[in-house]
Design a protein around this motif. Structure first.
Motif, PDB file in Angstrom:
ATOM      1  N   ASN A   1     -14.575  -8.318  -9.112  1.00  0.00           N
ATOM      2  CA  ASN A   1     -14.804  -6.962  -8.424  1.00  0.00           C
ATOM      3  C   ASN A   1     -13.678  -6.417  -7.375  1.00  0.00           C
ATOM      4  N   ALA A   2     -12.447  -7.076  -8.151  1.00  0.00           N
ATOM      5  CA  ALA A   2     -11.156  -6.757  -6.992  1.00  0.00           C
ATOM      6  C   ALA A   2     -10.227  -6.789  -8.307  1.00  0.00           C
ATOM      7  N   ILE A   3      -9.060  -5.961  -7.897  1.00  0.00           N
ATOM      8  CA  ILE A   3      -8.010  -5.832  -8.919  1.00  0.00           C
ATOM      9  C   ILE A   3      -6.594  -5.692  -8.313  1.00  0.00           C
ATOM     10  N   ILE A   4      -5.673  -6.188  -8.642  1.00  0.00           N
ATOM     11  CA  ILE A   4      -4.213  -5.929  -8.231  1.00  0.00           C
ATOM     12  C   ILE A   4      -3.768  -4.830  -8.854  1.00  0.00           C
ATOM     13  N   ALA A   5      -4.043  -3.626  -8.395  1.00  0.00           N
ATOM     14  CA  ALA A   5      -3.566  -2.384  -8.890  1.00  0.00           C
ATOM     15  C   ALA A   5      -1.907  -2.080  -8.961  1.00  0.00           C
ATOM     16  N   MET A   6      -1.306  -2.578  -8.002  1.00  0.00           N
ATOM     17  CA  MET A   6       0.247  -2.461  -7.745  1.00  0.00           C
ATOM     18  C   MET A   6       0.691  -3.720  -7.325  1.00  0.00           C
ATOM     19  N   ILE A   7       1.992  -3.824  -7.821  1.00  0.00           N
ATOM     20  CA  ILE A   7       2.717  -4.914  -7.015  1.00  0.00           C
ATOM     21  C   ILE A   7       4.342  -4.397  -6.558  1.00  0.00           C
ATOM     22  N   LYS A   8       4.555  -4.427  -5.411  1.00  0.00           N
ATOM     23  CA  LYS A   8       5.676  -4.081  -4.738  1.00  0.00           C
ATOM     24  C   LYS A   8       6.592  -5.101  -4.639  1.00  0.00           C
ATOM     25  N   ARG A   9       7.652  -5.052  -5.460  1.00  0.00           N
ATOM     26  CA  ARG A   9       8.670  -5.906  -5.848  1.00  0.00           C
ATOM     27  C   ARG A   9      10.350  -5.400  -5.671  1.00  0.00           C
ATOM     28  N   ASP A  10      10.879  -5.762  -4.691  1.00  0.00           N
ATOM     29  CA  ASP A  10      12.372  -5.405  -4.357  1.00  0.00           C
ATOM     30  C   ASP A  10      12.377  -3.854  -4.418  1.00  0.00           C
ATOM     31  N   LYS A  11      11.438  -3.133  -3.526  1.00  0.00           N
ATOM     32  CA  LYS A  11      11.363  -1.711  -3.223  1.00  0.00           C
ATOM     33  C   LYS A  11      10.809  -1.020  -4.510  1.00  0.00           C
ATOM     34  N   ASN A  12      10.476  -1.746  -5.544  1.00  0.00           N
ATOM     35  CA  ASN A  12      10.074  -1.261  -6.648  1.00  0.00           C
ATOM     36  C   ASN A  12       8.530  -1.451  -6.808  1.00  0.00           C
ATOM     37  N   TYR A  13       7.889  -0.435  -7.525  1.00  0.00           N
ATOM     38  CA  TYR A  13       6.328  -0.708  -7.782  1.00  0.00           C
ATOM     39  C   TYR A  13       6.175  -0.940  -9.177  1.00  0.00           C
ATOM     40  N   LEU A  14       5.284  -2.019  -9.607  1.00  0.00           N
ATOM     41  CA  LEU A  14       5.245  -2.284 -10.850  1.00  0.00           C
ATOM     42  C   LEU A  14       3.641  -2.181 -11.150  1.00  0.00           C
ATOM     43  N   THR A  15       3.109  -1.906 -12.424  1.00  0.00           N
ATOM     44  CA  THR A  15       1.896  -2.109 -12.714  1.00  0.00           C
ATOM     45  C   THR A  15       1.477  -3.057 -13.533  1.00  0.00           C
ATOM     46  N   PRO A  16       0.821  -4.132 -12.761  1.00  0.00           N
ATOM     47  CA  PRO A  16       0.773  -5.310 -13.639  1.00  0.00           C
ATOM     48  C   PRO A  16      -0.302  -5.608 -14.664  1.00  0.00           C
ATOM     49  N   ASN A  17      -0.234  -6.374 -15.608  1.00  0.00           N
ATOM     50  CA  ASN A  17      -1.383  -6.840 -16.293  1.00  0.00           C
ATOM     51  C   ASN A  17      -1.725  -8.399 -16.225  1.00  0.00           C
ATOM     52  N   GLY A  18      -2.487  -8.799 -17.039  1.00  0.00           N
ATOM     53  CA  GLY A  18      -3.008 -10.351 -16.814  1.00  0.00           C
ATOM     54  C   GLY A  18      -1.737 -11.274 -17.072  1.00  0.00           C
ATOM     55  N   ALA A  19      -0.647 -11.071 -17.865  1.00  0.00           N
ATOM     56  CA  ALA A  19       0.649 -11.744 -18.141  1.00  0.00           C
ATOM     57  C   ALA A  19       1.420 -11.781 -16.995  1.00  0.00           C
ATOM     58  N   THR A  20       1.462 -10.782 -16.169  1.00  0.00           N
ATOM     59  CA  THR A  20       2.552 -10.643 -14.950  1.00  0.00           C
ATOM     60  C   THR A  20       2.655 -11.855 -14.027  1.00  0.00           C
ATOM     61  N   LYS A  21       3.592 -12.323 -13.706  1.00  0.00           N
ATOM     62  CA  LYS A  21       3.558 -13.417 -12.906  1.00  0.00           C
ATOM     63  C   LYS A  21       4.039 -13.059 -11.271  1.00  0.00           C
ATOM     64  N   ILE A  22       3.210 -13.752 -10.429  1.00  0.00           N
ATOM     65  CA  ILE A  22       3.588 -13.509  -9.122  1.00  0.00           C
ATOM     66  C   ILE A  22       4.858 -14.245  -8.487  1.00  0.00           C
ATOM     67  N   LEU A  23       5.584 -13.232  -7.839  1.00  0.00           N
ATOM     68  CA  LEU A  23       6.847 -14.025  -7.407  1.00  0.00           C
ATOM     69  C   LEU A  23       6.862 -13.909  -5.830  1.00  0.00           C
ATOM     70  N   ALA A  24       7.640 -14.784  -5.061  1.00  0.00           N
ATOM     71  CA  ALA A  24       7.642 -14.839  -3.825  1.00  0.00           C
ATOM     72  C   ALA A  24       8.057 -13.489  -3.216  1.00  0.00           C
ATOM     73  N   ASN A  25       7.506 -13.257  -2.149  1.00  0.00           N
ATOM     74  CA  ASN A  25       7.581 -12.150  -1.189  1.00  0.00           C
ATOM     75  C   ASN A  25       7.262 -10.691  -1.936  1.00  0.00           C
ATOM     76  N   ASP A  26       6.543 -10.848  -2.969  1.00  0.00           N
ATOM     77  CA  ASP A  26       5.551  -9.609  -3.534  1.00  0.00           C
ATOM     78  C   ASP A  26       4.772  -9.123  -2.376  1.00  0.00           C
ATOM     79  N   THR A  27       4.416  -7.802  -2.822  1.00  0.00           N
ATOM     80  CA  THR A  27       3.497  -7.196  -1.926  1.00  0.00           C
ATOM     81  C   THR A  27       2.306  -6.768  -2.813  1.00  0.00           C
ATOM     82  N   LEU A  28       1.093  -7.312  -2.832  1.00  0.00           N
ATOM     83  CA  LEU A  28      -0.052  -7.049  -3.677  1.00  0.00           C
ATOM     84  C   LEU A  28      -0.771  -5.922  -3.178  1.00  0.00           C
ATOM     85  N   ILE A  29      -0.930  -4.916  -3.842  1.00  0.00           N
ATOM     86  CA  ILE A  29      -1.803  -3.816  -3.500  1.00  0.00           C
ATOM     87  C   ILE A  29      -3.156  -3.954  -4.288  1.00  0.00           C
TER      88      ILE A  29
END
Length: 494
Positions: A439-467
């Protein structure tokens, strides 16, 4: 009218469209959609519009392909949590129950016909299993809510008993063609088919999940194609090694359906649609293959066999195979009533036709009659009989199935930004492997001032901001638990 490459798509699309319309309206009159699909095929056949289709080999091939999709879709929708408490009941029904049903019906048919005992047992084997397409589609289209995990038992049985019927069909067909075949070799065939099918099914389930999650195809639309290729590989490779391909496909799908993999929601929805398409194609094809003028003269014989199957063979198989389990007789009685026959027996009936045995046309037409009467008599009365045996749940307390819960789109009213520190255990992990709450999703990832739309294969990196979006703030607290981070005090959680 003969089928040619010029008109097959035109005729096929019209029949498909008519079948969809028939399926949409059929339940207003209490008629299962599967009967409508068969009826349209028969009306379009030789005794109707005049489309000439008399090729059991093609019908068998279409049947095998269709059953792969139907069983795979049913497996994806099978929750291990739901079937675990009733696993041994389902296994007993799909093996011992099928054997008892086949033998008792075969011996009865031997007495009322001029069939030899092996020919009669072959007919019993062909119609011995409940039909996955019929059970899945009728139970779900009726939205029938049942007590005591009966629905789990019924769907597990229907999804797993085709292999037993298939082995019995091959065994008795072999006895008809070569009566000197030893029973020892038949037992060895059964053990080989079931054991190899089960082992390879689970192995291919694991391999399919690893392949889907690790391969980077670059295009999202290729992942459903990849799953289809793994499904057919599972079936054909298992068959080559002497195992039961139908059992392998079902278990492969059960394994996949109970684990996370990339684009799971999309693939589940696609397979649900493909299963419906294959049911329509399969029943239309079998309807075209059948000539009503050949079935009607055998109506008396077929009706006797059908009634004996419904009221004697099926209950006998159910009651005896469930004797070791504590269960009230009204539950056993309802399970025996949901002994729907459908496309699978008709597909299995093409094997004697292709083998060319003398009684093959009679077997095919009697099996067709049994399947139709079974769906008409039992399929139209499931709700009423459930009420009679007091196993139906009121609609308002109907439990949500695991698949419906997984696919349900609910509004996300809570949002938070979560910073991932370098030392967090999720760094380097794929989103798919995080065990994130459904019942929760990672809608976007803020990485190095850029915003990514993730999917299941996206890897989490240090200092990412998960929305992160969730249904409630309580669900957001679950997210923090998964990430092993302290949850803030949410002021707006009410």
């Amino acid at each position: 009218m003969s089928l040619t490459s010029e008109n097959i798509l035109f005729i096929g699309s019209i029949l498909l469209f008519l079948s969809i319309l028939a399926g949409k309206t059929s339940y207003r009159f209490g008629v299962p959609t599967l009967i409508l699909f068969l009826g349209i095929g028969m009306l379009a056949g030789t005794d109707g519009v005049g489309i000439e289709f008399d090729n059991p080999s093609i019908a068998q091939f279409i049947g095998i392909v269709s059953l792969n999709f139907i069983l795979f879709s049913g497996g994806l929708d099978t929750s291990w949590k739901s079937i675990k408490p009733v696993l041994w009941q389902g296994i007993s029904l799909s093996t011992i129950g099928v054997l008892i049903t086949a033998v008792s019906l075969g011996l009865f048919f031997w007495q009322i016909s001029d069939f030899s005992v092996y020919e009669a047992l072959l007919l019993g084997a062909i119609v011995s299993s409940t039909d996955a397409a019929a059970v899945f589609s009728i139970l779900r289209s009726k939205s029938l809510a049942l007590k005591y995990k009966l629905r789990s038992v019924l769907e597990l049985e229907s999804g797993s008993n085709d292999p037993m019927a298939y082995v019995l069909t091959l065994a008795f067909l072999g006895l008809v063609m070569q009566p000197e075949t030893s029973f020892t070799s038949l037992i060895l065939l059964f053990v080989q088919q079931m054991s190899v099918g089960a082992l390879l099914g689970l192995a291919f389930g694991w391999l399919s999940r690893q392949t889907i999650n690790r391969i980077n195809l670059g295009f999202d639309g290729l992942y459903p194609v990849l799953v289809i290729s793994m499904m057919f590989t599972t079936f054909s490779f298992t068959d080559i090694l002497g195992g039961n391909g139908f059992l392998a496909v079902y278990l492969c799908a059960v394994y996949l359906g109970n684990h996370d993999f990339i684009h799971k929601k999309t693939i589940l929805k696609i397979y649900d649609g493909m299963a419906w398409l294959m049911q329509i194609v399969l029943f239309l094809t079998l309807g075209l293959l059948v000539n009503p003028s050949d079935v009607i003269p055998l109506a008396g014989l077929g009706l006797a066999a059908s009634l004996f199957l419904i009221f004697v063979s099926r209950p006998l198989g159910v009651f005896l195979s469930l004797l070791p389990f504590k269960m009230k007789n009204r539950r056993r009685s309802y399970i025996s009533w949901v002994g729907l026959r459908g496309a699978v027996p008709i597909v299995f009936a093409t094997y004697p036709l292709i083998a060319g045995i003398e009684k093959a046309p009679i077997i095919f037409n009697v099996v067709f009659f049994i399947s139709v009467t079974s769906v008409l008599i039992q399929g139209t009365t499931l709700s009423k009989v459930a009420a009679w045996f007091k196993v139906a749940l009121p609609e308002k307390v109907k439990p949500v199935s695991p698949l419906d819960s997984f696919l349900k789109e609910t509004p996300k009213t809570a949002m938070v930004e979560i910073h991932v520190p370098e030392e967090n255990h999720i760094v380097g992990e794929k989103i798919l492997d995080l065990g994130f709450p459904q019942n929760a999703i990672i809608a976007m990832i803020k990485r190095d001032k850029n915003y990514l739309t993730p999917n299941g294969a996206t890897k989490i990196l240090a200092n990412d901001t998960l929305i992160v979006l969730a249904e409630t703030y309580e669900h957001l607290r679950n997210v923090y638990e998964v990430l092993n981070l302290p949850a803030p005090d949410f002021e707006d959680d009410h």
